[in-house]
Write a protein that holds these residues in place. Structure first.
Motif, PDB file in Angstrom:
ATOM      1  N   GLY A 124      -5.154   5.476  10.050  1.00  0.00           N
ATOM      2  CA  GLY A 124      -5.870   5.403   8.781  1.00  0.00           C
ATOM      3  C   GLY A 124      -6.518   4.043   8.677  1.00  0.00           C
ATOM      4  O   GLY A 124      -5.868   3.060   8.307  1.00  0.00           O
ATOM      5  N   ALA A 125      -7.801   3.958   9.047  1.00  0.00           N
ATOM      6  CA  ALA A 125      -8.464   2.663   9.182  1.00  0.00           C
ATOM      7  C   ALA A 125      -9.401   2.382   8.012  1.00  0.00           C
ATOM      8  O   ALA A 125     -10.462   1.788   8.193  1.00  0.00           O
ATOM      9  N   GLY A 126      -8.999   2.790   6.821  1.00  0.00           N
ATOM     10  CA  GLY A 126      -9.787   2.515   5.635  1.00  0.00           C
ATOM     11  C   GLY A 126      -9.496   1.134   5.070  1.00  0.00           C
ATOM     12  O   GLY A 126      -9.163   0.202   5.811  1.00  0.00           O
ATOM     13  N   ASN A 127      -9.600   1.003   3.734  1.00  0.00           N
ATOM     14  CA  ASN A 127      -9.397  -0.298   3.090  1.00  0.00           C
ATOM     15  C   ASN A 127      -8.049  -0.912   3.452  1.00  0.00           C
ATOM     16  O   ASN A 127      -7.962  -2.055   3.905  1.00  0.00           O
ATOM     17  N   THR A 128      -6.976  -0.138   3.253  1.00  0.00           N
ATOM     18  CA  THR A 128      -5.638  -0.679   3.456  1.00  0.00           C
ATOM     19  C   THR A 128      -5.325  -0.858   4.935  1.00  0.00           C
ATOM     20  O   THR A 128      -4.785  -1.886   5.350  1.00  0.00           O
ATOM     21  N   GLY A 129      -5.662   0.136   5.749  1.00  0.00           N
ATOM     22  CA  GLY A 129      -5.417   0.020   7.173  1.00  0.00           C
ATOM     23  C   GLY A 129      -6.137  -1.163   7.789  1.00  0.00           C
ATOM     24  O   GLY A 129      -5.595  -1.857   8.656  1.00  0.00           O
ATOM     25  N   SER A 130      -7.354  -1.425   7.330  1.00  0.00           N
ATOM     26  CA  SER A 130      -8.109  -2.566   7.849  1.00  0.00           C
ATOM     27  C   SER A 130      -7.455  -3.887   7.461  1.00  0.00           C
ATOM     28  O   SER A 130      -7.444  -4.851   8.243  1.00  0.00           O
ATOM     29  N   GLU A 131      -6.896  -3.945   6.251  1.00  0.00           N
ATOM     30  CA  GLU A 131      -6.193  -5.156   5.820  1.00  0.00           C
ATOM     31  C   GLU A 131      -4.960  -5.396   6.678  1.00  0.00           C
ATOM     32  O   GLU A 131      -4.679  -6.523   7.099  1.00  0.00           O
ATOM     33  N   VAL A 132      -4.221  -4.333   6.959  1.00  0.00           N
ATOM     34  CA  VAL A 132      -3.032  -4.447   7.810  1.00  0.00           C
ATOM     35  C   VAL A 132      -3.429  -4.887   9.217  1.00  0.00           C
ATOM     36  O   VAL A 132      -2.775  -5.748   9.827  1.00  0.00           O
ATOM     37  N   ALA A 133      -4.509  -4.314   9.740  1.00  0.00           N
ATOM     38  CA  ALA A 133      -4.971  -4.686  11.080  1.00  0.00           C
ATOM     39  C   ALA A 133      -5.317  -6.170  11.143  1.00  0.00           C
ATOM     40  O   ALA A 133      -4.994  -6.857  12.126  1.00  0.00           O
ATOM     41  N   ARG A 134      -5.963  -6.686  10.108  1.00  0.00           N
ATOM     42  CA  ARG A 134      -6.336  -8.103  10.085  1.00  0.00           C
ATOM     43  C   ARG A 134      -5.099  -8.992  10.134  1.00  0.00           C
ATOM     44  O   ARG A 134      -5.072 -10.002  10.861  1.00  0.00           O
TER      45      ARG A 134
END
Length: 369
Positions: A124-134
C-alpha cells in the motif's frame, strides 16, 4: 447549526463552538435518535454511517470523517440523499510513520538487528505507506513498494505481492475492501502466512481484517513463529485474545493517534464545513497545539541506531502503549479496547522535537531540523 461529533475528536469545541451547538458522544454506540435535529455529523473510523444510523436524521446536510479511510461510510447513500461528505486524507500519515519507526527500532532491539541493509516491504504505497517508506530509508533500509492498483494505473518501481512477502519486514498500509481484483480482506491469508519464514516481521497499522488472525494464531502456535506488530485486529473492539501473547507489540488501534494527527483530521472537517456553509476559515491549525514537553535536543554527532531509538522514546514510547494494552486485556474489562482509545494520552509527533547541532538525517526520520 447543530454538530454531533465523536467524543474522541479533539478541538471540536474550539473550532466549531463559536458558531454551532456542539454535542459529543461515543462514536461506536451512536443511535439513530441522536441524529434528530443534527445538521452535521463528524465521526471517526469506528462509526458505521449507514441507512440504519441515518434513519431518523431529519436535518442532516453534512457528514465528515476525520480519517483517511472511508470504508465505514456509505458514500453512495449520502450522495442519494444530497448530504455533503468530507474526509481527511493524509491526516495521520505522520503519526503512523512515527509508530512504525518506533516499532522497527523495538523489533531491532528484540532481534539484535542493525536495520541498515535490511529490506522493508510497504504494501500500500499511498500517503501513509510512502511516509513509512521514507522513515525506513532514513534508517538505511532497502524499501520495496507494492501497490497493485497503482501498478495497473501505470506507476513504476513497484513489486508484486509475492516479491513483497520476501522482505525482512512487511508493513501493511491498505484500505479494507471486500470485492474486486484487489480486495484486501484477508490479503494476508493462510497460504501466504504458511509460506513466510521464521525470521520475518509483520506490521499491521491499517485495518484488522487485512490479516487472517486465526491463521496467524495457528502459525504462532507452531514451531516457527513470526515476529508480529499489531495495532489493529479482526472484529475490533473484540479480538482474538489467544493471539496477543504471540505478538511482540500489541496496541489498540492508536498508530495514528498523535495529537497533531487528530487535530489535522478535525481541522480538515472544519475547513470542509466552512466551505459547505460558505463561512470564512477563521482559525488556524497551529494555534490549537500546545508546546511540547521537550522541544529541542543538541547533538554532537549524527546519531546511530541506538541513539535514534532514545530520541524516539523522548517523544513516543511504544512500549508503554503495549504495556497498557496487555494490562487492559488481563483485567477482563469488556470495554478496555475502546477505553484505551478514549483515554489515550496526548502523544506528540516526532516533528515536535528539533535536532540542534548535527541535523543531518533529522527530517527524513520525522524530526525537525
Amino acid at each position: 447549526m447543530k454538530v454531533l461529533a465523536d467524543e474522541n475528536m479533539p478541538f471540536v469545541h474550539e473550532l466549531f463552538g463559536d458558531w454551532a451547538e456542539v454535542v459529543t458522544a461515543p462514536g461506536r454506540t451512536l443511535r439513530p435518535e441522536q441524529l434528530r435535529g443534527v445538521d452535521a455529523l463528524l465521526v471517526r473510523s469506528i462509526t458505521q454511517v449507514n441507512e440504519a444510523l441515518l434513519s431518523e436524521a431529519d436535518r442532516l446536510g453534512f457528514v465528515g470523517t476525520a480519517t483517511i479511510g472511508c470504508d465505514h461510510v456509505d458514500t453512495g447513500l449520502l450522495a442519494r440523499r444530497g448530504i455533503a461528505f468530507a474526509s481527511a486524507p493524509g491526516c495521520n500519515k505522520v503519526a503512523v510513520g512515527d509508530y512504525v519507526l518506533a516499532a522497527l527500532l523495538r523489533v531491532a532491539a528484540h532481534k539484535q538487528w542493525q536495520l541498515a541493509g535490511k529490506t522493508l516491504a510497504v504494501i500500500g504505497a499511498g500517503n501513509t505507506g510512502s511516509e513509512v517508506a521514507r522513515r525506513a530509508e532514513g534508517l538505511g533500509m532497502r524499501v520495496l513498494r507494492c501497490d497493485p492498483p497503482l501498478a495497473e494505473a501505470g506507476a513504476s518501481g513497484l513489486v508484486d505481492i509475492d516479491q513483497a512477502l520476501t522482505a525482512d519486514v512487511i508493513s501493511f498500509h491498505v484500505p479494507i475492501t471486500h470485492e474486486g481484483p484487489y480486495a484486501t480482506h484477508h490479503l494476508l491469508n493462510r497460504p501466504r502466512i504458511e509460506r513466510l519464514h521464521a525470521q520475518q516481521v509483520l506490521i499491521n497499522a491499517c485495518r484488522g481484517d487485512v490479516w487472517d488472525n486465526h491463521a496467524l494464531l495457528a502459525r504462532q502456535q507452531g514451531g516457527s513463529p513470526l515476529t508480529l506488530v499489531m495495532d489493529v485486529w479482526e472484529h475490533e473492539p473484540l479480538l482474538l485474545a489467544e493471539l496477543v501473547p504471540h505478538v511482540l507489540i500489541a496496541t489498540a488501534h492508536i498508530a495514528g493517534y498523535s495529537l497533531e494527527g487528530k487535530a489535522r483530521g478535525t481541522f480538515a472537517l472544519y475547513r470542509a464545513l466552512c466551505d459547505h456553509g460558505e463561512r470564512p476559515v477563521a482559525r488556524h491549525l497551529d494555534e490549537l497545539l500546545p508546546a511540547p514537553e521537550v522541544s529541542a535536543v543538541s547533538l554532537n554527532d549524527r546519531p546511530d541506531q541506538a541513539m535514534v531509538a532514545r530520541l524516539v522514546r523522548l517523544v513516543y514510547d511504544i512500549e508503554q502503549d503495549d504495556a497498557n494494552f496487555r494490562r487492559g486485556l488481563a483485567s477482563g474489562e469488556a470495554s478496555f479496547f475502546d477505553r484505551l482509545r478514549k483515554d489515550y494520552a496526548d502523544r506528540r509527533e516526532l516533528g515536535s522535537l528539533q535536532w540542534c547541532g548535527v541535523t543531518e538525517g533529522a527530517e527524513v526520520l520525522g524530526f525537525k531540523a
